[in-house]
Design an enzyme around this catalytic site. Sequence first.
Site, PDB file in Angstrom:
ATOM      1  N   LYS A  83     -17.172 -52.577 128.219  1.00 12.50           N
ATOM      2  CA  LYS A  83     -18.498 -52.843 127.657  1.00 12.50           C
ATOM      3  C   LYS A  83     -18.439 -52.903 126.120  1.00 12.50           C
ATOM      4  CE  LYS A  83     -20.260 -49.115 129.499  1.00 12.50           C
ATOM      5  NZ  LYS A  83     -19.030 -48.557 130.108  1.00 12.50           N
ATOM      6  N   ARG A 104     -16.201 -38.384 134.681  1.00 10.92           N
ATOM      7  CA  ARG A 104     -17.057 -39.439 134.121  1.00 10.92           C
ATOM      8  C   ARG A 104     -17.368 -40.494 135.180  1.00 10.92           C
ATOM      9  NH1 ARG A 104     -13.712 -41.285 129.186  1.00 10.92           N
ATOM     10  NH2 ARG A 104     -15.269 -42.938 129.041  1.00 10.92           N
ATOM     11  N   ARG A 133      -9.037 -40.608 122.897  1.00  9.98           N
ATOM     12  CA  ARG A 133     -10.263 -39.805 122.954  1.00  9.98           C
ATOM     13  C   ARG A 133     -10.054 -38.591 123.855  1.00  9.98           C
ATOM     14  NH1 ARG A 133     -14.947 -44.171 124.340  1.00  9.98           N
ATOM     15  NH2 ARG A 133     -15.510 -42.526 125.799  1.00  9.98           N
ATOM     16  N   ARG A 152      -6.191 -46.585 126.440  1.00 11.10           N
ATOM     17  CA  ARG A 152      -7.087 -46.865 125.297  1.00 11.10           C
ATOM     18  C   ARG A 152      -6.694 -46.023 124.085  1.00 11.10           C
ATOM     19  NH1 ARG A 152     -13.337 -46.754 126.189  1.00 11.10           N
ATOM     20  NH2 ARG A 152     -12.856 -44.778 127.166  1.00 11.10           N
ATOM     21  N   ARG A 198     -28.559 -44.045 130.751  1.00 11.36           N
ATOM     22  CA  ARG A 198     -27.516 -43.520 131.632  1.00 11.36           C
ATOM     23  C   ARG A 198     -28.117 -42.932 132.899  1.00 11.36           C
ATOM     24  NH1 ARG A 198     -23.047 -44.064 128.263  1.00 11.36           N
ATOM     25  NH2 ARG A 198     -21.309 -42.865 129.061  1.00 11.36           N
TER      26      ARG A 198
HETATM   27  P1  AP5 Z   1     -13.828 -50.334 126.342  1.00 11.53           P
HETATM   28  O1  AP5 Z   1     -14.396 -51.601 125.809  1.00 11.53           O
HETATM   29  O2  AP5 Z   1     -13.588 -49.212 125.381  1.00 11.53           O
HETATM   30  O3  AP5 Z   1     -14.680 -49.825 127.611  1.00 11.53           O
HETATM   31  P2  AP5 Z   1     -16.152 -49.226 127.727  1.00 11.53           P
HETATM   32  O4  AP5 Z   1     -16.751 -49.816 128.945  1.00 11.53           O
HETATM   33  O5  AP5 Z   1     -16.899 -49.378 126.437  1.00 11.53           O
HETATM   34  O6  AP5 Z   1     -15.751 -47.736 128.027  1.00 11.53           O
HETATM   35  P3  AP5 Z   1     -16.254 -46.312 127.531  1.00 11.53           P
HETATM   36  O7  AP5 Z   1     -15.301 -45.333 128.184  1.00 11.53           O
HETATM   37  O8  AP5 Z   1     -16.380 -46.206 126.035  1.00 11.53           O
HETATM   38  O9  AP5 Z   1     -17.629 -46.212 128.172  1.00 11.53           O
HETATM   39  P4  AP5 Z   1     -18.322 -44.981 128.636  1.00 11.53           P
HETATM   40  O10 AP5 Z   1     -19.559 -45.593 129.156  1.00 11.53           O
HETATM   41  O11 AP5 Z   1     -17.650 -44.071 129.563  1.00 11.53           O
HETATM   42  O12 AP5 Z   1     -18.333 -44.087 127.332  1.00 11.53           O
HETATM   43  P5  AP5 Z   1     -19.385 -43.884 126.144  1.00 11.53           P
HETATM   44  O13 AP5 Z   1     -18.662 -44.009 124.882  1.00 11.53           O
HETATM   45  O14 AP5 Z   1     -20.622 -44.683 126.359  1.00 11.53           O
HETATM   46  O15 AP5 Z   1     -12.456 -50.707 127.105  1.00 11.53           O
HETATM   47  C1  AP5 Z   1     -11.650 -49.703 127.694  1.00 11.53           C
HETATM   48  C2  AP5 Z   1     -10.161 -50.041 127.453  1.00 11.53           C
HETATM   49  O16 AP5 Z   1      -9.840 -51.231 128.184  1.00 11.53           O
HETATM   50  C3  AP5 Z   1      -9.791 -50.330 125.993  1.00 11.53           C
HETATM   51  O17 AP5 Z   1      -8.523 -49.818 125.744  1.00 11.53           O
HETATM   52  C4  AP5 Z   1      -9.811 -51.864 125.903  1.00 11.53           C
HETATM   53  O18 AP5 Z   1      -8.923 -52.342 124.900  1.00 11.53           O
HETATM   54  C5  AP5 Z   1      -9.342 -52.242 127.295  1.00 11.53           C
HETATM   55  N1  AP5 Z   1      -9.905 -53.500 127.788  1.00 11.53           N
HETATM   56  C6  AP5 Z   1     -11.177 -53.967 127.589  1.00 11.53           C
HETATM   57  N2  AP5 Z   1     -11.336 -55.162 128.203  1.00 11.53           N
HETATM   58  C7  AP5 Z   1     -10.151 -55.442 128.822  1.00 11.53           C
HETATM   59  C8  AP5 Z   1      -9.683 -56.544 129.608  1.00 11.53           C
HETATM   60  N3  AP5 Z   1     -10.478 -57.585 129.917  1.00 11.53           N
HETATM   61  N4  AP5 Z   1      -8.410 -56.510 130.072  1.00 11.53           N
HETATM   62  C9  AP5 Z   1      -7.599 -55.466 129.778  1.00 11.53           C
HETATM   63  N5  AP5 Z   1      -7.974 -54.391 129.031  1.00 11.53           N
HETATM   64  C10 AP5 Z   1      -9.239 -54.382 128.548  1.00 11.53           C
HETATM   65  O19 AP5 Z   1     -19.817 -42.366 126.397  1.00 11.53           O
HETATM   66  C11 AP5 Z   1     -18.937 -41.277 126.147  1.00 11.53           C
HETATM   67  C12 AP5 Z   1     -19.679 -39.970 126.408  1.00 11.53           C
HETATM   68  O20 AP5 Z   1     -20.805 -39.859 125.501  1.00 11.53           O
HETATM   69  C13 AP5 Z   1     -20.288 -39.825 127.801  1.00 11.53           C
HETATM   70  O21 AP5 Z   1     -19.345 -39.337 128.744  1.00 11.53           O
HETATM   71  C14 AP5 Z   1     -21.434 -38.830 127.539  1.00 11.53           C
HETATM   72  O22 AP5 Z   1     -20.939 -37.531 127.415  1.00 11.53           O
HETATM   73  C15 AP5 Z   1     -21.931 -39.265 126.161  1.00 11.53           C
HETATM   74  N6  AP5 Z   1     -23.006 -40.259 126.229  1.00 11.53           N
HETATM   75  C16 AP5 Z   1     -22.994 -41.535 125.753  1.00 11.53           C
HETATM   76  N7  AP5 Z   1     -24.154 -42.154 125.966  1.00 11.53           N
HETATM   77  C17 AP5 Z   1     -24.947 -41.231 126.623  1.00 11.53           C
HETATM   78  C18 AP5 Z   1     -26.273 -41.285 127.114  1.00 11.53           C
HETATM   79  N8  AP5 Z   1     -27.027 -42.391 127.024  1.00 11.53           N
HETATM   80  N9  AP5 Z   1     -26.743 -40.182 127.738  1.00 11.53           N
HETATM   81  C19 AP5 Z   1     -26.014 -39.047 127.836  1.00 11.53           C
HETATM   82  N10 AP5 Z   1     -24.742 -38.950 127.384  1.00 11.53           N
HETATM   83  C20 AP5 Z   1     -24.217 -40.034 126.773  1.00 11.53           C
END
Ligand code: AP5
Length: 212
Positions: free
Chosen positions: A13, A168, A157, A125, A88
Amino acid sequence: MKLLLLGPPGAGKGTQAVGMAQSLEIPHIATGNMLREAVAAQTPLGMQAQAMMAAGDLVTDDLVIGMLMDRIASPDAEGGFILDGFPRNVTQAEALAATLNENGLDAAVLVMVHDDDIVRRISGRRTCPNQHVYHTQDNPPASTDVCDIDGESLFQRDDDKEDVVRNRLEVYRDQTEPLVAFYRYLGLPIHEIDGVGSMSDIQSAILAAIIE
Ligand code: AP5
């Protein structure tokens, strides 16, 4: 245009949102990035969020909703935004709907990737302190462990460790995935995009779907 990015952790994403924001000229608003910045700066919000994030649990709604509402009220979000990581759960979705009122969301993009790919992606990642994202194999930096954009050192991370990733994924299935049905029920267009393939092909598929 007001867009939502939905999909499991590690689906890509954030990677896709960076290009979408450039093409559509609207800000990429990622609650995960905002929370990590707050943790790094050790703000009161960051200090409260830190342990929940490290465990892979959701940060409590009272902390996240206020933070997000302030952000979407900023002048640069007047013309629209891409929400990544919010809402979320249903409580957050209802708070967003109440704030946006009649000028609601335009569409959601659901990035779909199987669990096996998710584990591989998350374990490879690497991130820099300014939130630029790489993958050790699929999107490596030019120079090992150094960010191409700002020269900062890359790291894994804390919540990308295997047991935390498992939690997660469970949290996603229990609390976030039901939002797909929630938004379908409300009649929001949801574009389902296969998140496996080259990053540029996925980007083209997303832009084609939302601009159609
Ligand atoms: P990447 O683009 O980083 O993936 P992502 O979907 O953004 O993954 P996240 O893990 O950041 O999402 P998340 O929803 O778990 O975490 P968030 O930061 O929101 O890609 C992943 C990897 O794959 C990278 O290495 C990339 O290079 C690679 N890749 C991408 N596309 C590819 C492709 N096509 N082919 C091959 N490789 C590829 O949340 C973290 C924490 O914050 C949560 O656990 C929670 O504790 C808190 N939090 C955040 N938002 C909230 C909320 N709204 N409410 C409550 N808690 C929250």
